[in-house]
Enzyme design. Structure first.
Site, PDB file in Angstrom:
ATOM      1  N   TYR A  51     -10.620  -5.149   6.020  1.00  0.00           N
ATOM      2  CA  TYR A  51      -9.107  -5.002   6.108  1.00  0.00           C
ATOM      3  C   TYR A  51      -8.291  -5.394   7.391  1.00  0.00           C
ATOM      4  O   TYR A  51      -8.605  -4.684   8.327  1.00  0.00           O
ATOM      5  CB  TYR A  51      -8.812  -3.503   5.613  1.00  0.00           C
ATOM      6  CG  TYR A  51      -7.737  -2.864   5.372  1.00  0.00           C
ATOM      7  CD1 TYR A  51      -6.789  -3.812   4.747  1.00  0.00           C
ATOM      8  CD2 TYR A  51      -7.502  -1.631   5.437  1.00  0.00           C
ATOM      9  CE1 TYR A  51      -5.447  -3.500   4.337  1.00  0.00           C
ATOM     10  CE2 TYR A  51      -5.992  -1.062   4.843  1.00  0.00           C
ATOM     11  CZ  TYR A  51      -5.152  -2.003   4.549  1.00  0.00           C
ATOM     12  OH  TYR A  51      -3.892  -1.916   3.853  1.00  0.00           O
TER      13      TYR A  51
ATOM     14  N   ASP B 197       5.077  -4.578   0.884  1.00  0.00           N
ATOM     15  CA  ASP B 197       4.035  -4.920  -0.088  1.00  0.00           C
ATOM     16  C   ASP B 197       4.053  -4.468  -1.464  1.00  0.00           C
ATOM     17  O   ASP B 197       4.112  -4.918  -2.452  1.00  0.00           O
ATOM     18  CB  ASP B 197       2.659  -4.808   0.441  1.00  0.00           C
ATOM     19  CG  ASP B 197       1.792  -6.026  -0.234  1.00  0.00           C
ATOM     20  OD1 ASP B 197       2.477  -6.791  -0.532  1.00  0.00           O
ATOM     21  OD2 ASP B 197       0.503  -5.579  -0.201  1.00  0.00           O
TER      22      ASP B 197
END
Ligand code: ADP
Ligand code: SF4
Length: 691
Positions: A173, A268
């Site tokens: 990530y 997002d």
């Protein structure tokens, strides 16, 4: 199932992710769920349902690799040590049982970890205050070379444990300013002057090292993905498109899959109020050309045609989804089977996100079974068959009544849904006409479609029901879903008793505005003591219609609760840009004919604001007169069962109303545990041997 070629066949082509093969192009990308390490079996059951619904890969949420990566109070996954492996293995097993590849997202949270639980010192490229939602008074230490070596070793350990737990795809990530490599990549957070700072080549050094070491550790036993922010949306102050082109240009061939995200989580996972489906295309397009490896991206995709476009236009190889998979875990199967009309489309409200923000199990407006798979045994597509041949009357077709009628119908009961008005949908139909909320109509659309297909559910519009009608028609089982109305006496959180309101004042409630009434004058004071979306939406509506709007709220932010849906800053921006005047930390104590009396919420300093009209967005009153009338009939044995559901029982969110309707349907004809007992399954922490 049709064997004819379908325009959606391309979505069901297998695609390789390094050594493993995804059976189709659908990936449930990592998403938080408010269950994490605390409720592992609940998460396992939830992810299994996703896998069953046809997603080729189902990921966990971010899983912290080490005690220096602790983002308490938020509840994510943990793979700090070997004793965390069994819980994560249970999740992987459940995903496999559902027929999907299991993915895990590993995170070292870096500057995003205040380490409130572990009390370790946060580690970051640079010595800055931690970057958390809660602005914790904690500073990170700049990592030394020895810290970097430690971090790389911890990552390897987490990769090894992920393999032990049975994961097929391991995602590193580096996105959303949550993954620590993001902080290294971003000039906003990386102020280093050594070989890990400065040029983008230097800033990507740690990511390269970790990706290479992950590939080495995995050694062909799993696919490796990299989740990366492609544009931090703050210009040259952050990660730019040019930066990311260089990163993918340099590192593009190392992992087996690129998982592309935009900006921060707020950017997002934008709500439908602030952005359309597929909004991220503009940021992601073109990056796929920089690598031979497949790419996945998100966009609140619910339209199969739009998904096909993403693949055919060469933007994405995989359709990534978090929210659409929450609203409809069976989205891929429904597309494959050509059952498009049965898709339960995400409405983009971010109530799911609020589970993470409030550290409570995930919930969804559209899918009431979300988060209840383990606890209550609910399933998004299945429900137990009826326990009798009872006929049930549901009064009111808001989200509660619609869901009750739909779910009872699926159970096989004969259901009559009676609605006083001409249109179905209750508050959803009305609120969907307000600025930015049009996608909310999907709560009605999905249920109207489902009910329309059922012969055992009859719908009567323009049918206001009272006790006499109900007894006359001989209904024995009644669910009262008659909703709620907004109060006009100022009662809510600040004032729990009515405030003085001059009868000469022009006072409106959200119901009035939704019904088309408008303020009589130009200058409007809107008192918001509700704090969710309604106050902000109505202020926006009136400002756009040309009114001078003053939003007064005792909270420090307009629409304060929308912090939990990641909208609070966007709402403030929109209100200010529409000329709305914000009076924060202020309460309205009385409404006069042409003004309101205000007081500072902290010291009570009194003031007033001129007002031609006043809008009160305060509490709501359940519409319970029918329920009360029927209580007498129940006592007399004229009806057998009676329940108020949704807002008629206690006003709450649309998600809560849908859930309440589902609960009614689930529990009808069901022997329940006495309500002294907890009504759902819990997983309780196993005690250590000694203390
Ligand atoms: P909820 O959010 O609990 O579903 P809503 O306010 O959205 O509640 O919906 C309530 C619905 O019930 C509205 O459409 C309203 O017209 C309808 N309704 C209210 N009273 C009656 C009644 N006595 N008979 C039939 N329908 C009613
Ligand atoms: Fe979509 Fe809202 Fe459900 Fe989240 S809660 S998945 S945004 S419908």
């Amino acid at each position: 199932m049709s064997t004819q070629p379908s325009p959606y066949d391309i979505l069901f082509e297998p695609v390789r992710i390094g050594p493993v093969t995804a059976k189709n192009r659908f990936i449930q990308v990592p998403h938080c769920n408010g269950m994490g390490y605390r409720d592992p079996s609940a998460q396992a059951a939830m992810r299994r349902v996703k896998a069953e619904g046809g997603w080729a890969v189902v990921f966990t949420e971010q899983v912290e690799i080490h005690a220096t990566s602790d983002i308490a109070p938020f509840i994510e996954g943990r793979i700090w040590e070997d004793q965390d492996v069994p819980a994560l293995a249970r999740i992987a097993d459940a995903i496999h049982e559902g027929g999907a590849l299991a993915g895990i997202e590993l995170v070292h949270s870096g500057l995003n970890a205040p380490n409130l639980y572990s009390r370790e010192t946060p580690l970051s490229p640079s010595p800055l205050p931690v970057a958390t939602y809660t602005a914790d008074p904690v500073q990170a230490r700049a990592m030394t070379k020895a810290d970097i070596a430690d971090l790389r070793r911890w990552h390897r350990n987490a990769v090894r444990r992920s393999l032990q737990a049975g994961y097929d795809v391991i995602d590193i990530y580096s996105g959303h300013a949550f993954g620590g490599f993001h902080h290294f990549l971003s000039p906003r957070y990386n102020l280093r002057t050594d070989e890990y700072g400065g040029s983008i080549r230097n800033r990507m050094r740690l990511l390269r090292e970790v990706l290479e070491e992950t590939m080495e550790e995995v050694d062909g036993r799993a696919g490796v993905a990299c989740r990366i922010t492609v544009d931090e949306m703050i210009g040259d102050a952050g990660i730019t498109r040019a930066d990311i082109e260089e990163v993918i240009g340099e590192l593009g061939e190392i992992p087996d899959l690129w998982d592309l995200v935009v900006g921060s989580w707020e950017d997002d996972s934008n709500t439908s109020r602030f952005g359309p489906e597929g909004e991220s295309e503009q940021y992601v397009a073109g990056l796929k050309a920089l690598t031979s490896k497949p790419v996945v991206g998100v966009g609140r995709f619910t339209s199969p045609d739009f998904m096909v476009h993403q693949v055919k236009a060469g933007i994405l190889d995989f359709i990534g989804a978090a929210r659409p998979s929450i609203a409809d875990p069976f989205l891929p199967n429904k597309i494959r089977e050509g059952r498009l009309e049965t898709i339960r489309e995400c409405i983009g409200c971010n109530i799911c996100v609020s589970g993470d923000f409030t550290m409570s199990p995930i919930r969804c407006t559209q899918n009431p079974s979300m988060g209840e798979e383990f606890r209550r045994g609910w399933h998004p597509e299945r429900i137990k068959v009826r326990g009798s041949d009872s006929r049930i009357l549901v009064v009111g077709s808001g989200p509660a009544g619609l869901e009750a009628a739909r779910a009872l119908g699926v159970r096989g009961y004969d259901v009559v849904l009676a609605e006083a008005g001409r249109e179905l949908g209750g508050r959803v139909a009305k609120e969907a006409r307000l600025p930015g909320l049009s996608a909310w109509i999907r709560v009605l659309d999905y249920r109207a479609q489902a009910i329309g297909d059922m012969k055992n559910v009859e719908v009567y519009r323009e049918s206001p029901m009272n006790r006499e009608d109900i007894l006359e028609f001989g209904f024995e089982h009644v669910a009262v879903a008659t909703g709620a109305t907004w109060r006009r006496d100022g009662v809510a959180r600040w004032h729990t008793h009515p405030i003085p309101v001059d009868p000469a004042a022009d006072v409106l409630t959200p119901d009035d505005l939704i019904a088309g009434r408008r303020p009589r004058g130009n200058r409007v004071v809107l008192f918001d003591d509700d704090h969710y979306y309604m106050g902000g939406v109505l202020a926006e509506l009136l400002a756009k219609e040309g009114h001078e709007v003053h939003l007064v709220t005792p909270e420090a932010r307009a629409s304060a609760w929308t912090y939990n849906t990641m909208e609070v800053a966007k709402i403030a921006r929109r209100l200010l840009n529409n000329g709305v005047h914000l009076h924060l930390n202020t309460t309205v104590n009385a409404v006069r004919a042409d003004s309101v009396e205000t007081a500072n919420a902290y010291n009570g300093a009194a003031d007033s604001l001129a007002a031609d009209s006043v809008v009160l967005v305060t509490a709501r009153l359940p519409e319970e007169s029918l329920f009360q009338d029927l209580t007498g009939a129940l006592e007399l044995g004229q009806i057998k069962t009676l329940r108020a559901i949704g807002d008629a029982y206690a006003p709450s969110t649309i998600a809560a109303a849908v859930w309440s309707g589902r609960r009614y349907a689930e529990e009808f004809d069901t022997e329940l545990a006495p309500n002294d007992d907890v009504q759902f399954r819990r997983e309780v922490t196993r005690l250590a041997e000694t203390y």
